[in-house]
Design a protein around this motif. Structure first.
Motif, mmCIF file in Angstrom:
data_model
loop_
_atom_site.group_PDB
_atom_site.id
_atom_site.type_symbol
_atom_site.label_atom_id
_atom_site.label_comp_id
_atom_site.label_asym_id
_atom_site.label_seq_id
_atom_site.Cartn_x
_atom_site.Cartn_y
_atom_site.Cartn_z
ATOM 1 N N PHE A 65 1.119 -1.091 0.138
ATOM 2 C CA PHE A 65 0.042 0.064 0.020
ATOM 3 C C PHE A 65 0.975 1.269 -0.065
ATOM 4 O O PHE A 65 0.718 2.007 -0.884
ATOM 5 C CB PHE A 65 -0.724 -0.060 1.012
ATOM 6 N N TYR A 66 1.743 1.193 0.930
ATOM 7 C CA TYR A 66 2.903 2.477 0.544
ATOM 8 C C TYR A 66 3.546 2.669 -0.563
ATOM 9 O O TYR A 66 3.709 3.571 -0.900
ATOM 10 C CB TYR A 66 3.841 2.148 1.888
ATOM 11 N N ASP A 67 4.137 1.542 -1.006
ATOM 12 C CA ASP A 67 4.582 1.715 -2.479
ATOM 13 C C ASP A 67 3.852 2.210 -3.257
ATOM 14 O O ASP A 67 4.357 3.054 -4.040
ATOM 15 C CB ASP A 67 5.309 0.384 -2.643
ATOM 16 N N GLU A 68 2.515 2.056 -3.287
ATOM 17 C CA GLU A 68 1.544 2.169 -4.427
ATOM 18 C C GLU A 68 1.277 3.637 -4.090
ATOM 19 O O GLU A 68 1.124 4.563 -5.159
ATOM 20 C CB GLU A 68 0.228 1.438 -4.540
ATOM 21 N N GLU A 69 1.032 3.917 -2.962
ATOM 22 C CA GLU A 69 0.938 5.532 -2.516
ATOM 23 C C GLU A 69 1.927 6.326 -3.052
ATOM 24 O O GLU A 69 1.797 7.519 -3.575
ATOM 25 C CB GLU A 69 0.392 5.689 -1.183
ATOM 26 N N MET A 70 3.279 6.063 -2.783
ATOM 27 C CA MET A 70 4.318 6.806 -2.944
ATOM 28 C C MET A 70 4.468 6.750 -4.788
ATOM 29 O O MET A 70 5.041 8.010 -5.003
ATOM 30 C CB MET A 70 5.725 6.122 -2.464
ATOM 31 N N LYS A 71 4.226 5.913 -5.428
ATOM 32 C CA LYS A 71 4.199 6.082 -6.890
ATOM 33 C C LYS A 71 3.385 7.213 -7.499
ATOM 34 O O LYS A 71 3.780 7.986 -8.345
ATOM 35 C CB LYS A 71 3.696 4.708 -7.520
#
Length: 74
Positions: A65-71
């Motif tokens: 989730f964090y990785d997708e938000e940062m993208k």
């Protein structure tokens, strides 16, 4: 109100930390910096093996989730 399953959180007192809140059972907050978990549920009586497996899955999902938000910020 429908809450998202995961929420990002931050705190200016801890600028290096990255918090993700899980809003469904079992509710918890994980600090992705060191994988420290704070539970908001009383898990007494739950099978330890089941909780350990569920936590591992949810920790992975919190990281994803964090990785997708940062993208989205790139």
């Amino acid at each position: 109100m429908n809450l998202p399953k995961f929420l990002l959180a931050d705190n200016s007192n801890y600028p290096e930390d990255i918090f993700v809140l899980h809003t469904e059972f079992p509710r918890f907050m994980i600090n992705l910096k060191d994988d420290e978990v704070e539970w908001f549920e009383d898990l007494t009586g739950e099978k330890e093996e089941d909780i350990a497996t569920e936590l591992a899955i949810l920790m992975d999902k919190a990281g994803e989730f964090y990785d997708e938000e940062m993208k989205k910020y790139e």
